[in-house]
Write an enzyme that holds these catalytic residues in place. Structure first.
Site, short mmCIF file in Angstrom:
data_model
loop_
_atom_site.label_atom_id
_atom_site.label_comp_id
_atom_site.label_asym_id
_atom_site.label_seq_id
_atom_site.Cartn_x
_atom_site.Cartn_y
_atom_site.Cartn_z
N ASP A 1 39.47 40.57 31.76
CA ASP A 1 38.21 39.85 31.92
C ASP A 1 37.04 40.62 31.32
OD1 ASP A 1 36.52 37.81 32.80
OD2 ASP A 1 36.06 38.87 34.66
N GLU B 1 45.49 46.55 37.49
CA GLU B 1 46.00 45.25 37.90
C GLU B 1 47.17 44.76 37.04
OE1 GLU B 1 42.92 42.36 38.32
OE2 GLU B 1 41.87 43.47 39.90
N TYR C 1 39.01 40.76 46.46
CA TYR C 1 37.77 39.97 46.41
C TYR C 1 37.82 38.90 47.49
CZ TYR C 1 36.72 42.31 42.01
OH TYR C 1 36.45 43.25 41.06
N GLU D 1 37.90 48.11 43.67
CA GLU D 1 37.02 47.02 43.26
C GLU D 1 36.74 46.12 44.45
OE1 GLU D 1 38.17 44.62 39.91
OE2 GLU D 1 38.86 46.34 38.74
#
Length: 642
Positions: free
Chosen positions: A206, A450, A503, A539
């Site tokens: 991303d 990831e 998240y 994160e």
């Protein structure tokens, strides 16, 4: 052209590419009494190869003559990404070969044959496959971005007494399933929907696939017999610092040397006279992280002075290396620097800015370090690739702790775990460790971000990469950053520290702040009970459109980012007393991504805008980080970096 690695890559690269690290050391070029350097930053000639197969440059041998003689050229700054420099949308999203050219003046004494100097051409970083010619002669090629490579061009500049040389660099930004990061190319032959020859680069990460020559290109000269590499490790025995060093020499088998360690004032504190040894430093000033000590980032200077005999000549070479004396150790629930508990309170970053893309930008770099200081951040992760040597130098100087990450981002497909990919990943880790092994700021290597670590081949893959990295550098812990299920992550058994991205209330349970504390607590408990290793929340965060407000908080507003952070922080404050050793916000600043329906001109999870203006979350984090720093008992005034 087919899905996977396209023909315009295969045509040249595979014939020349091998998964072998470049030989020799990779010392940062420095001017010393025996070494000179000439930086080639500035405006280069540039052309993108828009031919359908992207092979015209090789078919017509553009490197054989001046680039403007084979067609039109434009001016292009180096270092910089080429994507945002012009108004041409085709160039912004270009995939394939681009060509750079620069005429460089060569100092006359560099062209002397006997006993002239050794002359090298070094590229700090180019994305992702590079081929380099000097005066039309192939001198080197390199696979992978983010790391430096160089070529010995001595014979070329000394065989031609001309005061200049023509440097041509072809760079290809195409990603395959076996590159780092990986990607695929899809060809769309339906001419009722797409133009003829239409293809797109697909990526599983991303951030925007910026390309070009991103870091300085340098010519530098050393003696023919020279200091090739220096390896330093440090230990502490009560109040005595130990600096263990090893110096490798090339060009002579008859060399003598003096090794001197000097303090900040230039005073000699220890000396040696062999190519390897241990320097003892009584009452050593240790390298401490920012906000952990009143004098963070203390650096000694290791001065190596070599004399060597080769044939009829005596050569001298000098090199200086900053050295920080510090130790790193990991326990079941702690991260220790100099045997004192260290808590990572910092950020994730990107090399990303307006116009320049990923190009080296000194004003931005200094601005970012001042913002790190303002925040009270003591650390960051080089998400998701190695940062420039210039940035790493400042981390050493300022005491900013670094988790140094490879470009192993987007490893999602099973093909990217095969032997070809593994071999390349091992080479990348060799190049990264070789470049950054002496940096006190680097306290841990991260081999990936990831990955699909639940896939069957991931266990062998990460066991191999991590074992290889530990063999290269036994002194530092190794990790990778996971967002997999804790019980199915096949790489987690091999890491020293668990790094987890999550998240909650964003990518799932969107808008439901009430789930964060429950889910985050469960996440930590599951990982720790399974692996009994310290954990970093590597994160967390939420997108924010600056100036967008809502109460009660709604997603994308500044109030929502603030609320997400506070919910996470409540759990951190409990778990950091047990086994959580760090928290790194995603992200330091907004950054560019590919265009999609989920991104509004980039990723907006920054606590600063892309132009480095604070959002509400920056003030929340600032108060938190300075309060955490207060707990160390060594809080300096909130002044500028030293």
């Amino acid at each position: 052209m087919t899905a996977g690695r396209p023909s315009f890559i295969l045509s040249f690269c595979l014939a020349c590419s091998a998964c072998v690290a470049l030989k020799g050391g990779m010392l940062t070029p420095r001017e010393t009494p025996t070494r000179e350097l000439k930086e080639l930053s500035g405006v280069w000639k540039f052309r993108a190869d828009f031919s359908p197969n992207r092979k015209r440059g090789f078919e017509e041998q553009w490197y054989k003559r001046r680039l403007e003689e084979s067609g039109p050229v434009i001016d292009m700054p180096v270092p910089a990404s080429f994507n945002d420099i012009t108004q041409d949308v085709q160039l912004r999203d270009f995939i394939g070969w681009v060509w750079y050219e620069r005429e460089a003046s060569i100092p006359h004494h560099w062209t002397l044959r006997d006993p002239g100097p050794r002359v090298l051409l070094r590229v700090g970083s180019a994305h992702y496959y590079s081929v380099v010619w000097v005066n039309g002669v192939l001198v080197t090629q390199h696979e992978g971005g983010h790391l430096p490579f160089e070529a010995d061009i001595t014979s070329l500049v000394q065989s031609d007494p001309s005061p200049s040389c023509r440097i041509t660099i072809a760079v290809n930004n195409t990603l395959s399933l076996h590159s780092l990061p990986p990607g695929t190319v899809t060809y769309n032959p339906d001419t009722s929907r797409y133009p003829p020859g239409y293809f797109v680069q697909n990526i599983d990460f991303d951030f925007f696939n910026y390309a070009g020559i991103h870091r300085p290109v340098i010519l530098y000269a050393t003696p023919k017999a020279y200091i090739d590499d220096i390896t330093v490790t440090t230990k502490i025995n009560e109040n005595i610092g130990l600096v263990l060093y090893n110096v490798s020499i090339e060009g002579s088998t008859e060399a003598t040397m003096t090794v001197t360690l000097c303090d900040k004032k230039g005073n000699s504190v220890a000396t040696g006279s062999t190519s390897s040894g241990a320097l003892k430093v009584p009452d050593a000033n240790l390298w401490w992280p920012y906000l952990m000590h009143k004098d963070p980032g203390y650096l000694y200077t290791l001065e190596v002075h070599m004399k060597a005999k080769s044939h009829l000549y005596i050569f001298e070479d000098q090199y200086t290396l900053p050295v920080g004396i510090r130790t790193v150790r990991v326990t079941e629930n702690e991260f220790l620097i100099n045997e004192k508990q260290f808590y990572f309170h910092g950020v994730n970053k990107h090399e990303d800015s307006d116009i320049r893309g990923k190009g080296l930008d000194w004003p931005l770099i200094i601005k970012d370090f001042n913002l790190l200081h303002w925040l009270g951040a003591n650390s960051f992760r080089t998400s998701h690739y190695p940062y420039s040597e210039e940035i790493m130098d400042l981390c050493d100087k300022y005491g900013i702790v670094v988790i140094d990450e490879s470009p192993g981002v987007g490893i999602k497909q099973v093909e990217s775990f095969d032997n070809q990919s593994l071999s390349h990943h091992l080479v990348v880790m060799e190049e990264l460790v070789r470049r950054d092994k002496n940096r006190p700021s680097v306290v841990m290597w991260s081999v990936a971000n990831e990955p699909a670590s639940e896939l069957p081949p991931a266990g062998y893959y990460f066991k191999t990469v991590i074992t290889h990295t530990k063999a290269l550098d036994p002194a530092r812990p190794v990790t990778f950053v996971s967002n997999s299920h804790f019980a199915r992550d096949k790489g987690a058994p091999y890491v020293d520290v668990i790094c987890v991205n999550s998240y909650f209330s964003w990518y799932h349970d969107s808008g439901h702040l009430e789930v964060i504390q429950i889910q985050l607590n469960t996440q930590f408990e599951d990982w720790y009970k399974t692996y009994h290793k310290p954990i970093i929340q590597s994160e967390y965060g939420a997108d924010v459109v600056p100036g967008l407000h809502s109460d009660p908080p709604l997603m994308f507003t500044e109030e929502y980012q603030k609320a997400v952070m506070q919910e996470y922080h409540a759990v951190f404050d409990v778990k950091r007393k047990e086994y959580v050793i760090g928290e790194l916000i995603w992200n330091f600043a907004d950054f560019m991504t590919v265009q999609s329906t989920t991104r509004v001109v980039g990723n907006k999870k920054g606590i600063f805008t892309r132009q480095r203006q604070p959002k509400a979350g920056a003030f929340i984090l600032r108060d938190r980080y300075w309060n955490l720093a207060n707990e160390t008992g060594h809080l300096p005034p909130r002044s500028r970096f030293p």
